[in-house]
Design a protein around this motif. Structure first.
Motif, PDB file in Angstrom:
ATOM      1  N   GLU A   1      10.688  -9.827   1.076  1.00 47.00           N
ATOM      2  CA  GLU A   1      10.972  -9.375  -0.284  1.00 47.00           C
ATOM      3  C   GLU A   1      10.261  -8.058  -0.590  1.00 47.00           C
ATOM      4  N   GLU A   2       8.996  -7.971  -0.203  1.00 46.60           N
ATOM      5  CA  GLU A   2       8.209  -6.756  -0.467  1.00 46.60           C
ATOM      6  C   GLU A   2       8.767  -5.558   0.300  1.00 46.60           C
ATOM      7  N   THR A   3       9.073  -5.742   1.591  1.00 50.47           N
ATOM      8  CA  THR A   3       9.595  -4.616   2.367  1.00 50.47           C
ATOM      9  C   THR A   3      10.975  -4.191   1.854  1.00 50.47           C
ATOM     10  N   ASP A   4      11.801  -5.161   1.487  1.00 50.46           N
ATOM     11  CA  ASP A   4      13.117  -4.821   0.939  1.00 50.46           C
ATOM     12  C   ASP A   4      12.971  -4.052  -0.371  1.00 50.46           C
ATOM     13  N   ARG A   5      12.051  -4.485  -1.218  1.00 50.67           N
ATOM     14  CA  ARG A   5      11.831  -3.802  -2.494  1.00 50.67           C
ATOM     15  C   ARG A   5      11.409  -2.358  -2.257  1.00 50.67           C
ATOM     16  N   ARG A   6      10.446  -2.168  -1.353  1.00 54.19           N
ATOM     17  CA  ARG A   6       9.937  -0.816  -1.086  1.00 54.19           C
ATOM     18  C   ARG A   6      10.967   0.063  -0.392  1.00 54.19           C
ATOM     19  N   LEU A   7      11.834  -0.546   0.433  1.00 48.44           N
ATOM     20  CA  LEU A   7      12.843   0.227   1.153  1.00 48.44           C
ATOM     21  C   LEU A   7      14.152   0.362   0.376  1.00 48.44           C
TER      22      LEU A   7
ATOM     23  N   SER B   1       0.817  -1.210   0.000  1.00 45.36           N
ATOM     24  CA  SER B   1       0.000   0.000   0.000  1.00 45.36           C
ATOM     25  C   SER B   1       0.851   1.261   0.000  1.00 45.36           C
ATOM     26  N   GLU B   2       0.332   2.293  -0.651  1.00 45.09           N
ATOM     27  CA  GLU B   2       1.000   3.599  -0.651  1.00 45.09           C
ATOM     28  C   GLU B   2       0.980   4.225   0.746  1.00 45.09           C
ATOM     29  N   LEU B   3       0.110   3.751   1.609  1.00 37.16           N
ATOM     30  CA  LEU B   3       0.010   4.298   2.963  1.00 37.16           C
ATOM     31  C   LEU B   3       1.184   3.887   3.837  1.00 37.16           C
ATOM     32  N   ALA B   4       1.897   2.852   3.424  1.00 34.00           N
ATOM     33  CA  ALA B   4       3.033   2.372   4.213  1.00 34.00           C
ATOM     34  C   ALA B   4       4.283   3.170   3.856  1.00 34.00           C
ATOM     35  N   GLY B   5       4.730   3.975   4.800  1.00 35.94           N
ATOM     36  CA  GLY B   5       5.972   4.727   4.622  1.00 35.94           C
ATOM     37  C   GLY B   5       7.149   3.905   5.123  1.00 35.94           C
ATOM     38  N   ALA B   6       8.299   4.522   5.186  1.00 34.96           N
ATOM     39  CA  ALA B   6       9.507   3.806   5.596  1.00 34.96           C
ATOM     40  C   ALA B   6       9.392   3.265   7.024  1.00 34.96           C
ATOM     41  N   GLY B   7       8.817   4.046   7.933  1.00 35.42           N
ATOM     42  CA  GLY B   7       8.670   3.586   9.317  1.00 35.42           C
ATOM     43  C   GLY B   7       7.734   2.401   9.428  1.00 35.42           C
ATOM     44  N   GLU B   8       6.628   2.467   8.706  1.00 35.85           N
ATOM     45  CA  GLU B   8       5.668   1.369   8.726  1.00 35.85           C
ATOM     46  C   GLU B   8       6.265   0.113   8.108  1.00 35.85           C
ATOM     47  N   LEU B   9       7.019   0.285   7.030  1.00 33.04           N
ATOM     48  CA  LEU B   9       7.653  -0.870   6.392  1.00 33.04           C
ATOM     49  C   LEU B   9       8.684  -1.517   7.305  1.00 33.04           C
ATOM     50  N   ALA B  10       9.361  -0.718   8.119  1.00 35.24           N
ATOM     51  CA  ALA B  10      10.319  -1.280   9.075  1.00 35.24           C
ATOM     52  C   ALA B  10       9.599  -2.142  10.109  1.00 35.24           C
TER      53      ALA B  10
ATOM     54  N   LEU C   1       6.785  -3.778   9.537  1.00 36.99           N
ATOM     55  CA  LEU C   1       6.401  -4.999   8.822  1.00 36.99           C
ATOM     56  C   LEU C   1       7.597  -5.927   8.645  1.00 36.99           C
ATOM     57  N   GLU C   2       8.744  -5.341   8.351  1.00 39.21           N
ATOM     58  CA  GLU C   2       9.959  -6.142   8.181  1.00 39.21           C
ATOM     59  C   GLU C   2      10.308  -6.877   9.480  1.00 39.21           C
ATOM     60  N   ALA C   3      10.114  -6.200  10.590  1.00 40.92           N
ATOM     61  CA  ALA C   3      10.421  -6.830  11.885  1.00 40.92           C
ATOM     62  C   ALA C   3       9.533  -8.041  12.140  1.00 40.92           C
TER      63      ALA C   3
END
Length: 178
Positions: free
Chosen positions: A151-157, A92-101, A103-105
């Motif tokens: 994979e998704e979080t790494d791609r977005r980050l 989602s576009e709503l997930a910024g870098a902090g949110e993706l971190a 999710l990655e955790a």
């Protein structure tokens, strides 16, 4: 004697000075009202847009909390579903870098188990006696979902995903019958 009109018209010139400032201001009044309405409209539109985005972020976070609860519930099937939901939320576009971190955790624990299956509670054995890792289907499905999330979080980050995680993400989850 009766007055008779003049045979030629008389031209009368009225000389006035420049318009007073208040006359100019009064003439611009409707334009000022229109400009004020336009500014108010733009501010209102931006406020509505900002509120809608804040509402969407709040709903995104509620879904994320549900998925994180599912991942850490201890139920492997529910955890797998939670990781899959987190992957969708990560797109989602709503997930910024902090949110993706965040999710990655959530993918770390299942991926750690996939990377080091024999170090959880077992003492180290010599290489020749190390048994093959034993995962049940639910463990493996959860690890695959965690790899796909990673994979998704790494791609977005903009991070590089380790090769073993990519390989794990490409695996097909075991079929659940019964």
């Amino acid at each position: 004697m009766t007055p008779t009109p003049s045979p030629t018209p008389i031209e009368v010139f009225v000389h006035t000075g420049p318009a007073e400032w208040w006359q100019i201001l009064a003439a611009l009044g409707p334009l000022a009202v229109l400009l004020g309405a336009l500014v108010a409209g733009v501010i209102g539109w931006r406020t509505l847009k900002q509120k809608a985005e804040a509402d969407n972020r709040a709903e995104w976070w509620k879904r994320t909390q549900w998925a994180l609860d599912a991942v850490y519930s201890g139920d492997k099937k529910r955890g797998t579903i939670g990781l899959k939901v987190l992957k969708v939320l990560g797109e989602s576009e709503l997930a910024g870098a902090g949110e993706l971190a965040v999710l990655e955790a959530a993918s770390e624990k299942p991926l750690e188990r996939a990377a080091h299956p024999l170090t959880h509670g077992a003492r180290a054995l010599p290489a020749q006696v190390q048994p093959e890792p034993v995962f049940d289907d639910d463990d493996r499905a959860m690890q695959i979902a965690a790899a796909q999330l990673r994979e998704e979080t790494d791609r977005r980050l903009g991070k590089v995903t380790p090769g073993w995680v990519t390989a794990l993400a490409r695996e097909q989850p075991p079929s659940h019958t019964g």
